[in-house]
Design a protein around this motif. Structure first.
Motif, PDB file in Angstrom:
ATOM      1  N   THR A  42      64.889  14.834  -0.214  1.00  0.00           N
ATOM      2  CA  THR A  42      65.008  15.151  -1.275  1.00  0.00           C
ATOM      3  C   THR A  42      65.782  15.847  -1.941  1.00  0.00           C
ATOM      4  N   GLN A  43      66.294  16.343  -2.817  1.00  0.00           N
ATOM      5  CA  GLN A  43      66.799  17.427  -3.463  1.00  0.00           C
ATOM      6  C   GLN A  43      66.751  17.110  -5.398  1.00  0.00           C
ATOM      7  N   SER A  44      66.737  18.210  -5.730  1.00  0.00           N
ATOM      8  CA  SER A  44      66.821  18.707  -7.346  1.00  0.00           C
ATOM      9  C   SER A  44      66.498  19.331  -8.071  1.00  0.00           C
ATOM     10  N   ASP A  45      67.012  19.604  -8.972  1.00  0.00           N
ATOM     11  CA  ASP A  45      67.471  21.334  -9.889  1.00  0.00           C
ATOM     12  C   ASP A  45      66.020  21.463  -9.983  1.00  0.00           C
ATOM     13  N   GLY A  86      63.027  17.439 -29.052  1.00  0.00           N
ATOM     14  CA  GLY A  86      61.454  17.624 -29.074  1.00  0.00           C
ATOM     15  C   GLY A  86      61.708  17.347 -27.426  1.00  0.00           C
ATOM     16  N   GLU A  87      62.175  16.474 -26.742  1.00  0.00           N
ATOM     17  CA  GLU A  87      62.094  15.509 -25.640  1.00  0.00           C
ATOM     18  C   GLU A  87      60.665  15.575 -24.540  1.00  0.00           C
ATOM     19  N   ASP A  88      60.004  15.091 -25.248  1.00  0.00           N
ATOM     20  CA  ASP A  88      58.298  14.682 -25.557  1.00  0.00           C
ATOM     21  C   ASP A  88      58.493  13.566 -25.156  1.00  0.00           C
ATOM     22  N   ARG A 102      61.088  17.987 -14.699  1.00  0.00           N
ATOM     23  CA  ARG A 102      62.256  17.293 -15.460  1.00  0.00           C
ATOM     24  C   ARG A 102      63.838  17.583 -14.837  1.00  0.00           C
ATOM     25  N   THR A 103      64.118  16.390 -13.719  1.00  0.00           N
ATOM     26  CA  THR A 103      65.030  16.469 -12.436  1.00  0.00           C
ATOM     27  C   THR A 103      66.011  16.170 -13.822  1.00  0.00           C
ATOM     28  N   HIS A 147      71.127  11.529 -12.941  1.00  0.00           N
ATOM     29  CA  HIS A 147      71.970  12.326 -12.967  1.00  0.00           C
ATOM     30  C   HIS A 147      71.719  12.952 -14.828  1.00  0.00           C
ATOM     31  N   ARG A 148      72.181  13.790 -15.724  1.00  0.00           N
ATOM     32  CA  ARG A 148      72.104  14.027 -16.530  1.00  0.00           C
ATOM     33  C   ARG A 148      72.808  14.531 -17.458  1.00  0.00           C
ATOM     34  N   PHE A 149      73.549  14.076 -18.427  1.00  0.00           N
ATOM     35  CA  PHE A 149      75.257  14.647 -19.069  1.00  0.00           C
ATOM     36  C   PHE A 149      74.867  15.661 -19.976  1.00  0.00           C
ATOM     37  N   GLY A 150      74.469  16.828 -19.977  1.00  0.00           N
ATOM     38  CA  GLY A 150      74.642  18.306 -20.538  1.00  0.00           C
ATOM     39  C   GLY A 150      72.860  17.984 -21.072  1.00  0.00           C
TER      40      GLY A 150
END
Length: 520
Positions: free
Chosen positions: A392-395, A509-511, A399-400, A434-437
């Protein structure tokens, strides 16, 4: 308070004065350059009611303020002109900047003297500098190189290191720059005596757990990894590792490790709901320290309409407790899905090895299971050795933004060796995010499996492949998809392939997020 009321009224009746309009025009300049110019201009903050003489004086020195802002990005001797106008409302300024060709680095020399000259980490740093020959001169990156050299020296234990020479020579006429630096590292310090105490644990086990040998070269990253490992191992609720640079003797740095133990006994209870299993209750008990050798015990009871089970594990640290553990476990499980009903008892022994990139688990599992699948009733006993690898690899685990997880498992059984059937089974899974910005993110996952052997219909429900459910094909009930018999009952399959692609978009708000997905 009457005074506060009066002040509030004054603030409401007297709004903040309007700011003047200062425009900066510079062809080919990036936003970063323009923003830096604005940050250096004192004129920017002047209100509309500023006296004419003050504006003119600030405008006269605007060139002196702009020049260092431009030089920071490699522009020397720029041509700067200005225009000042005023109307009844306010005054306006236009600053017109004509940029010369940027200065580029034509020579870059960084010399490492002392023991660090042979250090591979410094070699790696010199290969990945933020500024190289041919690049436009950037003063911030020049300072970053100096900072990286000093930081790496401290990190690697060169506490006497000194940047004895550093210079940047710029020739604006030829638009060229030469950079020279010299780091005198001095000797590399070593880890000294360890000061640690945890009275509940055996001294020999504690030193195996710490895994830090006095006399090896100092490396701050090793202390960070040790701090993280000791925090995750489960025995301690607080870990503090302190190198004592002020108590160095013979280039050896004493290390103090403070360990605050967690309570020995822990109880957990939970209530929840999942679309696969419906409402559920969980109860858990853990004994974090059975004896001074670090043995532990974990157990959990799960109750739901679909899955009810009890698991218990006795965990024994290996010779390197942070990298190796053994455990002996058992589980009782009753599962009642739309396609099958099963009751199983498992006895399993495992060896878990944590490598640098992978976690490897070797196991032997004894399974006895009675299951009803469609019109088939099976009672099976299987002794299955196996092995699995997971990574497993995550930043960020919660909230990956970027990360992945992959896993592979192989297991087998041989008829006659405490087993009713011969089989070889392979399972693999992968998931990536993968999140784009600041926009949405894409999640992809897949699961594969195959079973080799001639006795498939002798296998219990837990060793057959089904699909459906919130971690498989959504929109279908848990384990409701698979090959069917002549009566239309799902019997499970020899092989499995599922895939999913999902796009999630955050709401303010990203909730909360909106998601669109396709599963197959």
């Amino acid at each position: 308070n009457p005074t506060c009321t009066v002040l509030l009224c004054i603030m409401l009746l007297c709004p903040t004065p309007l700011r003047a309009d200062v425009r900066i025009e510079a062809a080919d300049a990036t936003d970063e350059v323009i923003n830096n110019v604005r940050a250096h201009l004192s004129l920017i903050d002047e209100p509309c009611d500023t006296a004419q003489w003050r504006i003119q004086r600030m405008l006269d020195r605007a060139g002196q303020e702009i020049e260092p802002a431009l030089r920071a990005f490699g522009y020397y001797n720029a041509d700067i002109s200005n225009t000042l106008t005023r109307d009844k409302q306010c005054w306006q300024v236009v600053l017109d900047i004509t940029l010369p060709p940027p200065v580029k680095v034509t020579h870059l020399q960084i010399d490492i003297h002392g023991e660090a000259k042979q250090d591979t980490e410094f070699e790696r740093l010199l290969r990945t500098l933020p500024l190289n020959v041919g690049d436009v001169l950037h003063h911030g990156r020049y300072e970053e190189i100096k900072s990286k050299l000093n930081s790496l020296a401290l990190e690697r234990g060169y506490f006497d290191a000194e940047l004895s020479h550093h210079e940047m020579r710029v020739d604006p006429a030829t638009h060229s720059a030469e950079i020279r630096m010299q780091l005198d590292s001095g000797p590399r310090y070593r880890f000294g005596a360890l000061e640690l105490d945890e009275p509940r644990l055996q001294r020999s086990f504690l030193h195996r757990l710490v895994d830090l040998e006095p006399g090896i070269p100092y490396d701050a990253r090793q202390l960070i990894r040790l701090d993280r490992s000791l925090s995750d191992v489960g025995y301690f609720q607080r870990v503090e590792i302190r190198p004592h640079i002020d108590r160095v003797e013979n280039n050896a740095v004493p290390i103090t490790i403070t360990l605050e133990p967690r309570p020995r006994h822990a109880w957990q209870a939970g209530i929840g709901f999942a679309t696969d299993t419906g409402p559920r209750l969980t109860f858990g008990y853990s004994n974090r320290l059975i004896n001074p050798r670090g043995h532990r015990f974990d157990s959990e009871l799960r109750l739901s309409p679909v899955e009810t089970g009890l698991t218990a594990n006795y965990i024994i640290p290996g010779s390197e407790p942070l990298k190796e553990t053994f455990d002996i476990g058992t589980s009782l499980l009753h599962e009642d899905t739309d396609t099958s009903t099963s009751d199983s008892i498992r006895l399993i022994t495992r060896q878990t090895l944590r490598h640098e990139f992978w976690t490897e688990t070797r196991f032997i599992e004894l399974l006895q299971e009675r299951s009803t699948i469609g019109a088939d009733r099976t009672t099976s006993t299987l002794l299955m050795p196996g092995i699995s690898w997971n990574r497993t690899q995550s930043d960020n685990p919660l909230r990956t933004r970027r990360g992945y997880r992959v896993g592979l498992e192989l297991r087998g059984a041989w008829e006659g060796l405490l087993s009713d059937a011969t089989l070889m089974q392979i399972r693999a899974n992968a998931r990536g995010i993968h999140r784009f910005g600041d926009a949405g993110r894409v999640t992809a996952r897949t699961e594969l499996g195959t079973t080799l052997g001639d006795d498939f219909f002798d296998l219990p429900a837990s060793l057959r492949f089904f699909a459906g459910g919130d971690n498989s094909v959504r929109g279908y009930a848990y384990k409701s998809l698979g090959p069917k018999d002549s009566l239309g009952d799902v019997t499970g399959g020899r092989h499995l392939f599922t895939a999913s692609l999902e796009y999630e978009h955050p709401l303010p708000g990203e909730d909360w997020w909106l998601a669109a997905f396709v599963d197959a």
